[in-house]
Design an enzyme around this catalytic site. Sequence first.
Site, PDB file in Angstrom:
ATOM      1  N   SER A  33      20.982  -7.608  -6.509  1.00  0.00           N
ATOM      2  CA  SER A  33      19.940  -7.436  -7.532  1.00  0.00           C
ATOM      3  C   SER A  33      18.795  -6.575  -7.012  1.00  0.00           C
ATOM      4  O   SER A  33      18.135  -5.870  -7.785  1.00  0.00           O
ATOM      5  CB  SER A  33      19.409  -8.799  -7.978  1.00  0.00           C
ATOM      6  OG  SER A  33      18.688  -9.434  -6.931  1.00  0.00           O
ATOM      7  N   ARG A 122      19.450 -12.516   5.262  1.00  0.00           N
ATOM      8  CA  ARG A 122      20.676 -13.298   5.341  1.00  0.00           C
ATOM      9  C   ARG A 122      21.413 -12.997   6.653  1.00  0.00           C
ATOM     10  O   ARG A 122      21.255 -11.933   7.240  1.00  0.00           O
ATOM     11  CB  ARG A 122      21.595 -12.976   4.160  1.00  0.00           C
ATOM     12  CG  ARG A 122      20.940 -13.147   2.801  1.00  0.00           C
ATOM     13  CD  ARG A 122      20.645 -14.593   2.492  1.00  0.00           C
ATOM     14  NE  ARG A 122      21.892 -15.367   2.497  1.00  0.00           N
ATOM     15  CZ  ARG A 122      21.977 -16.607   2.958  1.00  0.00           C
ATOM     16  NH1 ARG A 122      20.929 -17.203   3.480  1.00  0.00           N
ATOM     17  NH2 ARG A 122      23.131 -17.240   2.923  1.00  0.00           N
ATOM     18  N   GLU A 279      29.510 -31.830 -14.420  1.00  0.00           N
ATOM     19  CA  GLU A 279      30.233 -30.882 -15.271  1.00  0.00           C
ATOM     20  C   GLU A 279      30.633 -31.505 -16.610  1.00  0.00           C
ATOM     21  O   GLU A 279      30.952 -30.791 -17.570  1.00  0.00           O
ATOM     22  CB  GLU A 279      31.466 -30.337 -14.538  1.00  0.00           C
ATOM     23  CG  GLU A 279      32.514 -31.365 -14.219  1.00  0.00           C
ATOM     24  CD  GLU A 279      32.351 -31.934 -12.815  1.00  0.00           C
ATOM     25  OE1 GLU A 279      33.387 -32.231 -12.180  1.00  0.00           O
ATOM     26  OE2 GLU A 279      31.207 -32.090 -12.356  1.00  0.00           O
ATOM     27  N   SER A 309      14.582 -21.537  -4.476  1.00  0.00           N
ATOM     28  CA  SER A 309      15.027 -20.151  -4.426  1.00  0.00           C
ATOM     29  C   SER A 309      13.841 -19.202  -4.426  1.00  0.00           C
ATOM     30  O   SER A 309      12.811 -19.461  -5.064  1.00  0.00           O
ATOM     31  CB  SER A 309      15.926 -19.848  -5.629  1.00  0.00           C
ATOM     32  OG  SER A 309      16.162 -18.462  -5.744  1.00  0.00           O
ATOM     33  N   GLU A 315      10.507 -13.398  -8.693  1.00  0.00           N
ATOM     34  CA  GLU A 315      10.814 -12.881 -10.035  1.00  0.00           C
ATOM     35  C   GLU A 315      10.132 -13.658 -11.156  1.00  0.00           C
ATOM     36  O   GLU A 315       9.654 -13.080 -12.133  1.00  0.00           O
ATOM     37  CB  GLU A 315      12.330 -12.872 -10.267  1.00  0.00           C
ATOM     38  CG  GLU A 315      13.061 -11.749  -9.545  1.00  0.00           C
ATOM     39  CD  GLU A 315      13.611 -12.157  -8.203  1.00  0.00           C
ATOM     40  OE1 GLU A 315      14.659 -11.617  -7.803  1.00  0.00           O
ATOM     41  OE2 GLU A 315      12.999 -13.022  -7.539  1.00  0.00           O
ATOM     42  N   ARG A 487     -14.177  15.914   5.825  1.00  0.00           N
ATOM     43  CA  ARG A 487     -12.998  15.105   5.475  1.00  0.00           C
ATOM     44  C   ARG A 487     -11.984  15.245   6.596  1.00  0.00           C
ATOM     45  O   ARG A 487     -11.603  16.353   6.962  1.00  0.00           O
ATOM     46  CB  ARG A 487     -12.422  15.583   4.136  1.00  0.00           C
ATOM     47  CG  ARG A 487     -11.283  14.720   3.613  1.00  0.00           C
ATOM     48  CD  ARG A 487     -11.062  14.985   2.124  1.00  0.00           C
ATOM     49  NE  ARG A 487     -10.676  16.358   1.869  1.00  0.00           N
ATOM     50  CZ  ARG A 487      -9.417  16.786   1.782  1.00  0.00           C
ATOM     51  NH1 ARG A 487      -8.420  15.932   1.937  1.00  0.00           N
ATOM     52  NH2 ARG A 487      -9.144  18.051   1.540  1.00  0.00           N
ATOM     53  N   ASP A 527     -17.397  10.790  10.485  1.00  0.00           N
ATOM     54  CA  ASP A 527     -18.555  10.127  11.096  1.00  0.00           C
ATOM     55  C   ASP A 527     -18.963   8.856  10.362  1.00  0.00           C
ATOM     56  O   ASP A 527     -19.355   7.867  10.991  1.00  0.00           O
ATOM     57  CB  ASP A 527     -19.737  11.096  11.227  1.00  0.00           C
ATOM     58  CG  ASP A 527     -20.097  11.786   9.919  1.00  0.00           C
ATOM     59  OD1 ASP A 527     -19.494  11.481   8.874  1.00  0.00           O
ATOM     60  OD2 ASP A 527     -21.000  12.660   9.945  1.00  0.00           O
ATOM     61  N   CYS A 589     -26.437  20.086  -4.588  1.00  0.00           N
ATOM     62  CA  CYS A 589     -26.036  19.412  -3.353  1.00  0.00           C
ATOM     63  C   CYS A 589     -25.276  20.391  -2.462  1.00  0.00           C
ATOM     64  O   CYS A 589     -24.704  21.381  -2.946  1.00  0.00           O
ATOM     65  CB  CYS A 589     -25.174  18.188  -3.673  1.00  0.00           C
ATOM     66  SG  CYS A 589     -24.631  17.258  -2.218  1.00  0.00           S
ATOM     67  N   GLU A 598     -26.973  12.432  -1.996  1.00  0.00           N
ATOM     68  CA  GLU A 598     -27.381  13.211  -0.822  1.00  0.00           C
ATOM     69  C   GLU A 598     -28.441  14.237  -1.183  1.00  0.00           C
ATOM     70  O   GLU A 598     -29.293  14.581  -0.359  1.00  0.00           O
ATOM     71  CB  GLU A 598     -26.154  13.887  -0.206  1.00  0.00           C
ATOM     72  CG  GLU A 598     -26.436  14.619   1.092  1.00  0.00           C
ATOM     73  CD  GLU A 598     -25.182  15.160   1.753  1.00  0.00           C
ATOM     74  OE1 GLU A 598     -24.974  16.392   1.721  1.00  0.00           O
ATOM     75  OE2 GLU A 598     -24.406  14.347   2.286  1.00  0.00           O
TER      76      GLU A 598
END
Length: 732
Positions: A33, A122, A279, A309, A315, A487, A527, A589, A598
Amino acid sequence: MSSGVPDTNKEQLNVENRKMKVCVATCNRADYSKLAPIMFALRDDPGMELQVVVMGTHLMDDYGSTYRIIQQDGFDVEGYLHTIVRGEDEAAMAESVGLALVKLPDVLTRLKPDLLIVHGDRFDALSLATCAALMNIRILHIEGGEVSGTIDDSIRHAITKLAHYHACCTDRARRRLLSMCEDNDRILLSGCPTYDKLLSCDVTNYDNVLARWAEGANPKEYIVALQHPVTTNIKDSLKMFDLMLDALLDFGVKTVVLFPNIDAGSKEMTRTIRRRGLEHNPNFSLCKHIPYDQFIILMANAGCLIGNSSAGIREAGAFGTPVINLGKRQIGREAGENVLHVKDADTKSKILHAINLQFQKQFPSSHIYGDGRACQRIMKCINKIKKDLDQPIQKFFIFPPIRDTVSQDIDHILETQSALAVDLGGTNLRVAIISQQGEILHKTTEPTPGTYEERMDLLMRMLVEASSKAVELSCRILGIGISTGGRVNPHEGMVLHSTKILEEWSSIDLRTPISNKLHLPVWVENDGNCAALGERKFGKGVGSEDFITLIVGTGIGGGIVLNNELVHGANFCAAELGHITVSMDGPDCMCGSSGCVESYASGLALQREGKKLLDADELLVPGVNLRGEEVTAKHVIQAAQLGNKKAEKVVERACEALGSAVCTLLHTVNPSHIILCGHLAPHYEDGVREVIQRRALPSAANNVQVMVSDLEEPALLGAASIVLEFATRRIY
C-alpha cells in the site's frame, strides 16, 4: 581474450543517458500500500526501468495471496520468492530472514538494479537491505526514523544504518535520522506515499464495500479490529487479544476482524478466533485480506478502529476515524487527537470503557504523515540519485562531537581548542580567535574594503595573521566560521547575493579559496543567522527553542530559531528581517525596494536623516560636537538624548518602524524571545516594547520577552559556534 571479469567502468559510462534500474521489493499487503504509488510513478517515468520482486506473505494463501493484486495493477514481476518459514514463532522469523538472504542474491545479480527501494520495519525488509548493502546496491529506505515501541524499532533503525538514502514522513522522524548520524543531504522529508491515495480517495462511495465486508451495517455503525502480536511480549499480547474480543462481543455491534500479520504469535491469535467460533457469529466478519482501496473506504466510514496496527495511527487520522490503540505497540508514533491509547489493556472493562468513549465520536482530520505529494518528492529525489550513480557508493556518517583521546604530548594537552571566526559587515571586517567557552582570546578589526579583490586580500591576510597568533596563544584551531552579510548557501559555502551595503559580493565562493589557503574546514553563514547561533550557544537564547535575533547596525538583519533549529528557507532567504515592509511609500532601501524597516531604523538610515538635519542646521545642540567627523547614527541619537526635538522624531520613527516589523514577526512565528543585537539595540529596546504593547495582539504581546544581547560580538560567536560544535549541516 576476455578475462571474464566485468568492466565496471564501462557499466558506469553514460549513466544519465540510460534508464535507471529501480527495484521495488514488496513483502506483504501493508508495504505494498505504501510502495504502489511509487511503483506507478516509476513505471510512468520514461527515464526509469521498474523491476518488481514479490516475496513474503504475498505468496501465502492464509494471507490472501495478495500477489494477485500486484498482477491486477498491471506490474510485470521479475521474481517471486517464497521466503517464509512457517511456524509463526521467533525461530521461524529468524529462519525466514535467513531463507530470504539465501534466495535474494541470485535475483539481484540477475536484475543488477541501480537502486533498491525498501519499506518500513518488517523482518523481510531487513533481509532485503542486508543483501543489497553487501552487494553494493544503493538503498532508498521509506519511512525510516519512526518509533513504534516494539522489535520493529530495532529492525527499522538497522535498515536505516544500511540504507544510503531516506524518505521519511514527519519532521520528528527526520530529526531522529539526524541524531542517528545520517547525512542531512540524503534525507528527504517526503510524507507518506499512502497519503497520495488517501487524500484523493472518494470515501463516500461506500455501498459496495460495506455490503462486501460489513454486511448489514451502515456507516459509523461498525468497528474495524486489527491487532498484531507483539513479538517481544507474546504472552501478554495474546491475553490482550483475548480481552479485546471479549469487549467486542459485549459491545455487540458489527465488527470486521482482519487476521494478524505473520509475526511470532499470529498462529495462536488465529486459533483464538477459531476457538471462539467467530466465523459463525453474525456480528463478526473475518477477513484474511481486504484490497487497500476498499480498506480505506471501510476505515474512513467506521465508527471506530481498535487494535494495534499502524493504520490506526497513520491512515485513520486522515479521516478523523476514532481509534483505540491497545498496548504499547505504536506508542512511540506521532498521533492525532482521534487516537485513544490504552497502554495497559489488562482488563475487559478497561477496553470496553475505551470503546464506549470512542465509538461514533467525531474528530477533525489530521495530516501528520503527509500532504498528498510524497511521490512527487520521492521521484525528484530518485532522479537526483540517478545523477550520482557514477559517484562512490561508500556511505559516511555525520557523528556528533566526541572528546579527543588523551595525548601524552604536553603541548597538545596545554592547547586550547578554538575557532577562527570572521564577521564581514558593511562597515568593519573582524577576525577573532574564540575558545570553546565563548571567550574571545584575540580580535582584530579593519574597515571593510569596497571591492571584491581588496576584501578577499585583506581577509586572507587577517586570517593568516590570526593563525600565527593562535600558535603564540597555544590555541588549536578546529576550523574557520565566517559570518557575512548577504544571502548565503551554507551547504556550499557561497554568498549568493548581497545588497548595496556590500558591493561586488554576489556569487562568491568563500569556502574553497580560504580552505585551500589555510588547510582548514570552512563554514559560511549569513551574519543574522550567526547572531542567532551565537545567542543560542552563549547568550540569551540558551534554553529557548523559539526566538528571533535582530541585528541593528549599519543595516538590519537577523536569525530565526524555531524548535531549536535555525530557519534557512527554501532558497536561503529566510530571516531577511531588515527587508520587512513597514510602509508602502517609505524611503528607498539598499535592497532596491522602498519602505523596508532597514530604510528607517538602520545606522545608514539614521545617518541619512542626520545629514538632512545638519544641512538644515537643525542637528547640533549643546553637547553634540562633530569634531570634523562625518555625521553618523551616534550623533543623531546623542542629539535626541540631549533634547533635540527633530532628532527625537527621527529616533521615534525608527522605533515605530522596528516595532512594527517585530509585531509582524510575533504574528507570524510567535517566538518567546526577541533579542536585539548591534550598537543601536540599547536605544531601541524601550521603544520596541511600547510599539508591541500598542500594536500586537494581546496574546502575542503578553508572552514575548524583548531584550538586548549581552554578547560583545554575537555574530562572531555564532560563526565560532558552528566550528566548535562541529556544526555541519546536520546540526543547523
